[in-house]
Design a protein around this motif. Sequence first.
Motif, PDB file in Angstrom:
ATOM      1  N   SER A  65      -3.354   4.316   8.899  1.00  0.00           N
ATOM      2  CA  SER A  65      -4.726   4.739   8.881  1.00  0.00           C
ATOM      3  C   SER A  65      -5.027   5.031   7.311  1.00  0.00           C
ATOM      4  O   SER A  65      -6.319   4.744   7.131  1.00  0.00           O
ATOM      5  N   ASN A  66      -4.363   5.190   6.432  1.00  0.00           N
ATOM      6  CA  ASN A  66      -4.593   5.459   4.774  1.00  0.00           C
ATOM      7  C   ASN A  66      -5.162   4.077   4.440  1.00  0.00           C
ATOM      8  O   ASN A  66      -5.781   4.237   3.361  1.00  0.00           O
ATOM      9  N   LYS A  88      -9.911   7.160   6.508  1.00  0.00           N
ATOM     10  CA  LYS A  88     -10.866   7.758   5.463  1.00  0.00           C
ATOM     11  C   LYS A  88     -12.201   7.484   5.724  1.00  0.00           C
ATOM     12  O   LYS A  88     -12.530   6.545   6.168  1.00  0.00           O
TER      13      LYS A  88
END
Length: 88
Positions: A65-66, A88
């Motif tokens: 996800s990052n 993000k």
Amino acid sequence: MLAFLRKKYRLSLVTNGPSDVQRAEIEDLQTAEYFHHIIIAEEVRYAKPDPRIFHLLITTYTISSNQILYVGNSPREDGLGVYQAGLK
């Protein structure tokens, strides 16, 4: 801008609304070619801000996800869901 970004990044479109309306708008704007994936709420049965629609991005790309940067236009629908999904 989309043509430029598509050369450097894998782009997706996540949108709420009825599939027929959203597909017609995407066709009218001639933007489908710029996106690697198009996720429409009615087709996946989740709508923003439900974090599950954003989790589809993670599983679609099979990345963490990052590594995803999400750009939206609604603080509630986009911002809340993105935050809850860990993007993000």
